[in-house]
Scaffold this motif. Structure first.
Motif, PDB file in Angstrom:
ATOM      1  N   ALA A 195      -4.330   5.246  -2.047  1.00 39.94           N
ATOM      2  CA  ALA A 195      -3.449   5.838  -1.062  1.00 39.94           C
ATOM      3  C   ALA A 195      -2.698   7.059  -1.750  1.00 39.94           C
ATOM      4  CB  ALA A 195      -2.471   4.766  -0.738  1.00 39.94           C
ATOM      5  N   VAL A 196      -2.510   6.856  -2.978  1.00 40.00           N
ATOM      6  CA  VAL A 196      -1.664   8.048  -3.654  1.00 40.00           C
ATOM      7  C   VAL A 196      -2.599   9.234  -4.036  1.00 40.00           C
ATOM      8  CG1 VAL A 196       0.226   6.551  -4.796  1.00 40.00           C
ATOM      9  CG2 VAL A 196      -1.750   7.075  -5.867  1.00 40.00           C
ATOM     10  N   ASP A 197      -3.817   9.096  -3.482  1.00 30.94           N
ATOM     11  CA  ASP A 197      -4.810  10.362  -3.731  1.00 30.94           C
ATOM     12  C   ASP A 197      -4.986  10.711  -5.323  1.00 30.94           C
ATOM     13  OD1 ASP A 197      -6.777  11.903  -2.956  1.00 30.94           O
ATOM     14  OD2 ASP A 197      -5.348  13.857  -2.815  1.00 30.94           O
ATOM     15  N   PRO A 198      -5.368   9.656  -5.977  1.00 30.87           N
ATOM     16  CA  PRO A 198      -5.443   9.867  -7.403  1.00 30.87           C
ATOM     17  C   PRO A 198      -6.738  10.789  -7.909  1.00 30.87           C
ATOM     18  CG  PRO A 198      -6.495   7.604  -6.932  1.00 30.87           C
ATOM     19  CD  PRO A 198      -5.830   8.179  -5.679  1.00 30.87           C
ATOM     20  N   GLU A 199      -6.669  11.364  -8.884  1.00 34.42           N
ATOM     21  CA  GLU A 199      -7.932  11.913  -9.416  1.00 34.42           C
ATOM     22  C   GLU A 199      -8.984  11.218 -10.045  1.00 34.42           C
ATOM     23  OE1 GLU A 199      -6.619  14.998 -11.928  1.00 34.42           O
ATOM     24  OE2 GLU A 199      -5.260  15.908 -10.444  1.00 34.42           O
ATOM     25  N   VAL A 200      -8.437  10.015 -10.593  1.00 30.23           N
ATOM     26  CA  VAL A 200      -9.233   8.970 -11.330  1.00 30.23           C
ATOM     27  C   VAL A 200      -8.814   7.724 -10.804  1.00 30.23           C
ATOM     28  CG1 VAL A 200     -10.254   8.132 -13.546  1.00 30.23           C
ATOM     29  CG2 VAL A 200      -9.770  10.696 -13.212  1.00 30.23           C
ATOM     30  N   LEU A 201      -9.561   6.854 -10.509  1.00 29.88           N
ATOM     31  CA  LEU A 201      -9.492   5.196 -10.026  1.00 29.88           C
ATOM     32  C   LEU A 201     -10.038   4.491 -11.464  1.00 29.88           C
ATOM     33  CD1 LEU A 201      -8.333   3.348  -8.310  1.00 29.88           C
ATOM     34  CD2 LEU A 201     -10.563   3.275  -7.249  1.00 29.88           C
ATOM     35  N   LEU A 202      -9.088   3.794 -11.868  1.00 32.65           N
ATOM     36  CA  LEU A 202      -9.614   3.029 -13.115  1.00 32.65           C
ATOM     37  C   LEU A 202      -9.472   1.551 -12.672  1.00 32.65           C
ATOM     38  CD1 LEU A 202      -7.271   4.954 -15.802  1.00 32.65           C
ATOM     39  CD2 LEU A 202      -9.718   5.015 -15.476  1.00 32.65           C
ATOM     40  N   GLU A 213       2.739   6.506   6.785  1.00 34.90           N
ATOM     41  CA  GLU A 213       2.304   5.574   7.937  1.00 34.90           C
ATOM     42  C   GLU A 213       0.776   5.918   8.328  1.00 34.90           C
ATOM     43  OE1 GLU A 213       5.098   5.323  10.987  1.00 34.90           O
ATOM     44  OE2 GLU A 213       6.422   4.565  10.181  1.00 34.90           O
ATOM     45  N   GLN A 214       0.401   7.201   8.346  1.00 38.25           N
ATOM     46  CA  GLN A 214      -0.814   7.450   8.494  1.00 38.25           C
ATOM     47  C   GLN A 214      -1.764   7.238   7.452  1.00 38.25           C
ATOM     48  OE1 GLN A 214      -0.175  11.655   9.295  1.00 38.25           O
ATOM     49  NE2 GLN A 214       0.257  11.109  11.839  1.00 38.25           N
ATOM     50  N   ILE A 215      -1.259   7.674   6.346  1.00 37.21           N
ATOM     51  CA  ILE A 215      -2.172   7.404   4.973  1.00 37.21           C
ATOM     52  C   ILE A 215      -2.379   5.755   4.819  1.00 37.21           C
ATOM     53  CG2 ILE A 215      -2.072   7.313   2.382  1.00 37.21           C
ATOM     54  CD1 ILE A 215      -0.501  10.045   2.806  1.00 37.21           C
ATOM     55  N   VAL A 216      -1.495   4.781   4.913  1.00 35.07           N
ATOM     56  CA  VAL A 216      -1.446   3.594   5.113  1.00 35.07           C
ATOM     57  C   VAL A 216      -2.314   2.975   5.968  1.00 35.07           C
ATOM     58  CG1 VAL A 216      -0.357   1.288   5.149  1.00 35.07           C
ATOM     59  CG2 VAL A 216       0.884   3.155   3.829  1.00 35.07           C
ATOM     60  N   LYS A 243       7.656  10.144  -2.539  1.00 36.40           N
ATOM     61  CA  LYS A 243       8.598  10.938  -1.610  1.00 36.40           C
ATOM     62  C   LYS A 243       7.787  11.436  -0.525  1.00 36.40           C
ATOM     63  CE  LYS A 243      12.257  11.643  -4.920  1.00 36.40           C
ATOM     64  NZ  LYS A 243      12.826  10.121  -4.650  1.00 36.40           N
ATOM     65  N   VAL A 244       6.533  10.612  -0.200  1.00 35.28           N
ATOM     66  CA  VAL A 244       5.762  11.219   1.069  1.00 35.28           C
ATOM     67  C   VAL A 244       6.584  10.889   2.256  1.00 35.28           C
ATOM     68  CG1 VAL A 244       3.641  10.911   2.306  1.00 35.28           C
ATOM     69  CG2 VAL A 244       3.461  10.930  -0.306  1.00 35.28           C
ATOM     70  N   PRO A 245       6.647  11.853   3.189  1.00 30.27           N
ATOM     71  CA  PRO A 245       7.513  11.586   4.284  1.00 30.27           C
ATOM     72  C   PRO A 245       7.012  10.465   5.292  1.00 30.27           C
ATOM     73  CG  PRO A 245       6.973  13.908   4.050  1.00 30.27           C
ATOM     74  CD  PRO A 245       6.051  13.098   3.071  1.00 30.27           C
ATOM     75  N   GLY A 246       7.693   9.691   5.865  1.00 36.84           N
ATOM     76  CA  GLY A 246       7.367   8.628   6.671  1.00 36.84           C
ATOM     77  C   GLY A 246       6.357   8.533   7.478  1.00 36.84           C
ATOM     78  N   VAL A 265       0.875  -1.157  -0.087  1.00 33.74           N
ATOM     79  CA  VAL A 265      -0.090   0.067   0.053  1.00 33.74           C
ATOM     80  C   VAL A 265       0.984   1.186  -0.040  1.00 33.74           C
ATOM     81  CG1 VAL A 265      -1.648   1.362   1.296  1.00 33.74           C
ATOM     82  CG2 VAL A 265      -1.935  -1.123   1.153  1.00 33.74           C
ATOM     83  N   ALA A 266       2.111   1.275   0.732  1.00 31.03           N
ATOM     84  CA  ALA A 266       2.893   2.271   0.774  1.00 31.03           C
ATOM     85  C   ALA A 266       3.748   2.431  -0.397  1.00 31.03           C
ATOM     86  CB  ALA A 266       3.913   2.138   1.898  1.00 31.03           C
ATOM     87  N   PHE A 267       3.760   1.648  -1.396  1.00 35.41           N
ATOM     88  CA  PHE A 267       4.569   1.781  -2.400  1.00 35.41           C
ATOM     89  C   PHE A 267       4.376   2.990  -3.335  1.00 35.41           C
ATOM     90  CE2 PHE A 267       5.681   0.991  -6.958  1.00 35.41           C
ATOM     91  CZ  PHE A 267       6.910   0.339  -6.868  1.00 35.41           C
TER      92      PHE A 267
END
Length: 259
Positions: A153-160, A115-118, A108-111, A100-102
């Protein structure tokens, strides 16, 4: 923002053989998807659904026409448009947490923020107790939930989503459809993503969609563009649900009869 505009898109695949004809997969397809709308692309196998998704993802380029996201031409893959594949596409040597964190690492999201997003995404898909597990330790449905969490997790604009539940058995597929329906019903309006689902399942399209685009058999053309005005969560015994299912089935069966 995640509005999508498909304008006069055609896609031809060269056969590579002197005597073999080129394959026209999509022919002059045009439609729009509003910001935060869930749209399904429905049709028979081979009608160009996955081709359309690959074009929207930037994996392929159209032979004619253009695809726009928020007015910007789709030219290459980007985290702004993430994809959930049918075969999960998880890294088997990584834990659920690391899978999920990949994308967050690539951004380059800070650690601490990562972790909070994951943690938030795993809670959202009901897998917060499986962060340390590996993909082979999970069921098919759980793996697909990890794929969805990774994509979001990467906050996309569009999920396909390319038939994301097709590899599951009937029971797990129904459970995942209900789970995604729950996420759609419970998510706050401002937090929802624009979602485009490729499927050949009429029920899946009705259960999840705000709009349904029906494609003809190859070459894929837009046969119908239908707004779904049913309250969430959807009830398969509801009269409106039954009428819409019958209408979509007639469209699909009619297409089969003329192929």
């Amino acid at each position: 923002m995640g509005s999508v505009c498909v304008k006069g898109v055609s896609k031809v695949y060269a056969s590579g053989h002197r005597r073999g004809g080129d394959v026209l997969a999509l022919d002059n397809a045009s439609f729009e998807v509003s910001d935060r709308e869930f749209c399904s692309i429905l049709g028979h196998s081979g009608c160009g659904k996955t081709t359309m998704l690959n074009l929207l993802a930037g994996f392929e380029t159209p032979t004619a026409g253009e695809l726009l996201v928020d007015g910007e031409r789709v030219a290459r893959p980007t985290w702004r448009r993430t994809v959930v594949f049918q075969d999960y596409a998880l890294f088997p040597w990584m834990t659920v947490r690391d899978n999920v964190a990949f994308g967050l690492r690539m951004k380059k999201v800070p650690g601490v923020e990562r972790e909070q997003i994951v943690a938030r995404q795993l809670r959202l898909v009901g897998l917060d107790g499986f962060a340390g597990h590996y993909p082979h330790q999970l069921s098919g449905g759980m793996r697909q939930r990890v794929s969805i969490a990774r994509a979001l997790a990467v906050d996309p604009e569009v999920l396909l989503m390319d038939e994301p539940f097709a590899a599951l058995d009937a029971q797990n597929r129904a459970a995942m459809q209900q789970e995604l329906g729950r996420l759609l019903a419970e998510s706050e309006a401002e937090a929802r993503k624009t979602m485009i689902l490729v499927t050949h399942s009429i029920d899946e399209a009705i259960l999840l969609s705000d709009r349904i685009i029906v494609l003809t058999r190859r070459p894929g053309r837009i046969k119908a563009d239908i707004e779904v005005k049913l309250a969430r969560p959807r009830d398969e015994s509801d009269d409106g649900y039954i009428r819409l299912k019958r209408h979509l089935r007639d469209l699909i069966h009619d297409e089969a009869s003329v192929s």
